[in-house]
Design a protein around this motif. Structure first.
Motif, mmCIF file in Angstrom:
data_model
loop_
_atom_site.group_PDB
_atom_site.id
_atom_site.type_symbol
_atom_site.label_atom_id
_atom_site.label_comp_id
_atom_site.label_asym_id
_atom_site.label_seq_id
_atom_site.Cartn_x
_atom_site.Cartn_y
_atom_site.Cartn_z
ATOM 1 N N VAL A 143 -0.867 3.998 8.069
ATOM 2 C CA VAL A 143 0.262 3.090 7.826
ATOM 3 C C VAL A 143 1.074 3.569 6.629
ATOM 4 C CG1 VAL A 143 0.885 0.752 7.088
ATOM 5 C CG2 VAL A 143 -0.830 1.074 8.882
ATOM 6 N N LEU A 144 0.390 3.962 5.561
ATOM 7 C CA LEU A 144 1.073 4.461 4.370
ATOM 8 C C LEU A 144 1.852 5.726 4.681
ATOM 9 C CD1 LEU A 144 1.411 3.933 1.336
ATOM 10 C CD2 LEU A 144 -0.606 5.358 0.952
ATOM 11 N N LEU A 145 1.253 6.621 5.454
ATOM 12 C CA LEU A 145 1.930 7.851 5.884
ATOM 13 C C LEU A 145 3.226 7.518 6.615
ATOM 14 C CD1 LEU A 145 0.252 10.843 7.749
ATOM 15 C CD2 LEU A 145 2.469 9.972 8.417
ATOM 16 N N ALA A 146 3.135 6.597 7.569
ATOM 17 C CA ALA A 146 4.309 6.239 8.374
ATOM 18 C C ALA A 146 5.408 5.635 7.518
ATOM 19 C CB ALA A 146 3.898 5.271 9.479
ATOM 20 N N LEU A 147 5.052 4.729 6.609
ATOM 21 C CA LEU A 147 6.058 4.086 5.755
ATOM 22 C C LEU A 147 6.749 5.097 4.853
ATOM 23 C CD1 LEU A 147 4.174 0.799 4.738
ATOM 24 C CD2 LEU A 147 6.041 1.042 6.392
ATOM 25 N N LEU A 148 5.984 6.031 4.305
ATOM 26 C CA LEU A 148 6.584 7.043 3.437
ATOM 27 C C LEU A 148 7.382 8.068 4.237
ATOM 28 C CD1 LEU A 148 3.706 7.529 0.861
ATOM 29 C CD2 LEU A 148 6.003 6.665 0.390
ATOM 30 N N LEU A 149 6.991 8.301 5.490
ATOM 31 C CA LEU A 149 7.767 9.208 6.337
ATOM 32 C C LEU A 149 9.126 8.588 6.660
ATOM 33 C CD1 LEU A 149 7.534 11.963 7.674
ATOM 34 C CD2 LEU A 149 6.608 10.845 9.702
ATOM 35 N N ILE A 150 9.136 7.296 6.941
ATOM 36 C CA ILE A 150 10.408 6.592 7.145
ATOM 37 C C ILE A 150 11.240 6.648 5.867
ATOM 38 C CG2 ILE A 150 11.450 4.339 7.593
ATOM 39 C CD1 ILE A 150 9.031 3.722 9.383
ATOM 40 N N THR A 151 10.561 6.503 4.726
ATOM 41 C CA THR A 151 11.255 6.606 3.433
ATOM 42 C C THR A 151 11.902 7.973 3.255
ATOM 43 O OG1 THR A 151 9.755 5.008 2.392
ATOM 44 C CG2 THR A 151 10.909 6.539 0.930
#
Length: 393
Positions: A143-151
């Motif tokens: 989840v953290l990976l995905a949120l930072l990738l969107i960032t």
């Protein structure tokens, strides 16, 4: 309860400033800035931006997004052991050897997740997590990976195309042509929950992604997000925004896979692998596209093209843009650097330009010149014999 939370949040805020990654980000940006200035001086005999250009972008653009991510992380109780966060930091520092190019969360966090998952699967555990739920830890990382990738995609779309560095490259015909190099490093501080401390869960459902801990603490953890992209066939804004959109799309799909890992734990690893491979595909796709296209920044049959604009110069004040073509200077047609310079000397105190913008629309700009202005207008222009040269050098 409220006082305890406020004190813990304040302590978590302070932990940001004692974390090595926080200071490493500024050192990395400084070193990359030195290499960029050296390259600009080699190509154009002047630097375009000063050595601190990369440092200026580290925090301002990412603080707001980091705040939004922190709210989401605290509300859902995204929880990871401190040892695992430090492992992500170590992987990030190792990948930074190549500059900003490998600092996408798809690679820093994705690689960390995959290494951690493989080590647990093969029995070679090297990160203690004290009996916490392995599947929930992997899900939280995904989840953290995905949120930072969107960032990453959002920051590229909004800011990544600004302040690109011009370069010289050799075309297949052996001519000097101009290219743009976009690179940026952002430090995204995110509040996360540590599964140890003095806080107890304030609500029955918190943290949403439970990993079995009963007491918690906070840490404001610095994540580095970076990219580097060479652009030869179009304007930097178009190329970087297109890449940013692709990364956002990959980030959204990764987030859906990560959330689905709540029911199917294996999808946490699958989401990291998907993000890792997709980010490589995005980079390779851009490279393949550029390789088969003609150079954009080349000497023109009519007029002179702008490859670079020095900051704090008359050209910047006149709102000239890279990629625009100057047809006339002080009512004189210009097709070479020499003609441009001679036309500019026609009026040493004031100049009027006829410019064709990137949409092929003619516009007129004018501005005052002052004695001692660096490089006249402050432009890097195309010249048939010399490639691209700093105007006035």
């Amino acid at each position: 309860m409220v006082q305890e939370w406020l004190l813990e949040l304040l302590a978590g805020f302070g932990k940001l400033f004692i974390h090595p990654v926080f200071y490493f980000s500024f050192l990395l940006a400084f070193v990359v800035g030195m290499f960029r200035v050296t390259r600009e001086r080699k190509d154009f005999h002047t630097r375009v931006y000063d050595i601190y250009q990369e440092i200026r972008y580290i925090l301002p653009s990412s603080l707001f997004i980091g705040l939004l991510l922190s709210i989401a992380a605290i509300a859902s109780g995204l929880t990871l052991p401190l040892e695992l966060l430090n492992f992500i930091a170590a992987v990030t520092i190792i990948l930074s050897v190549g500059g900003f190019r490998l600092l996408s969360p798809a690679w820093t966090i994705g690689l960390s997740l995959l290494i951690f998952a493989v080590s647990e699967k093969t029995g070679y555990t090297f990160i203690p997590y004290d009996g916490l739920s392995l599947s929930k830890i992997l899900m939280t990382m995904a989840v953290l990976l995905a949120l930072l990738l969107i960032t990453e995609g959002l920051l590229m779309f909004k800011r990544g195309w600004q302040g690109t560095s011009p370069r010289l490259a050799e075309s297949p015909r052996g001519l000097n042509v101009g290219v743009q190099f976009a690179q940026r490093l952002w430090l995204v501080p995110v509040f996360l929950v540590l599964p140890a401390g003095d806080l107890t869960s304030p609500w029955p459902w918190w943290p949403v992604i439970s990993i079995g801990a009963e007491t918690y603490a906070f840490i404001w953890f610095p994540f580095l997000v970076g990219f580097a992209q060479l652009i030869k066939s179009t304007l930097p804004e178009l190329a970087v925004k297109a890449t940013g959109k692709n990364i956002i799309t990959v980030g959204v799909i990764t987030l859906l896979l990560a959330v689905a890992a709540y029911w199917v734990p294996l999808l946490a690893v699958a989401s990291a692998a998907f993000a890792f491979i997709s980010r490589i595909w995005i980079s390779r796709r851009h490279y393949a596209y550029e390789r088969n296209r003609h150079y954009f920044f080349t000497p023109q049959p009519k007029g002179v093209m702008i490859l670079g604009i020095l900051p704090h110069t008359p050209a910047k004040k006149m709102d000239l843009k890279i990629g625009e073509i100057i047809y006339k200077v002080n009512n004189m047609e210009v097709n070479t650097y020499t003609e441009f310079y001679e036309a500019l000397q026609k009026n040493a105190a004031y100049c009027k330009l006829e410019v064709v913008d990137v949409n092929s629309q003619i516009r007129f700009v004018q501005g005052s010149l002052y004695e001692g202005e660096h490089h006249g207008l402050g432009l890097i222009l195309a010249e048939e014999e010399k490639g691209f040269v700093a105007e006035g050098s």
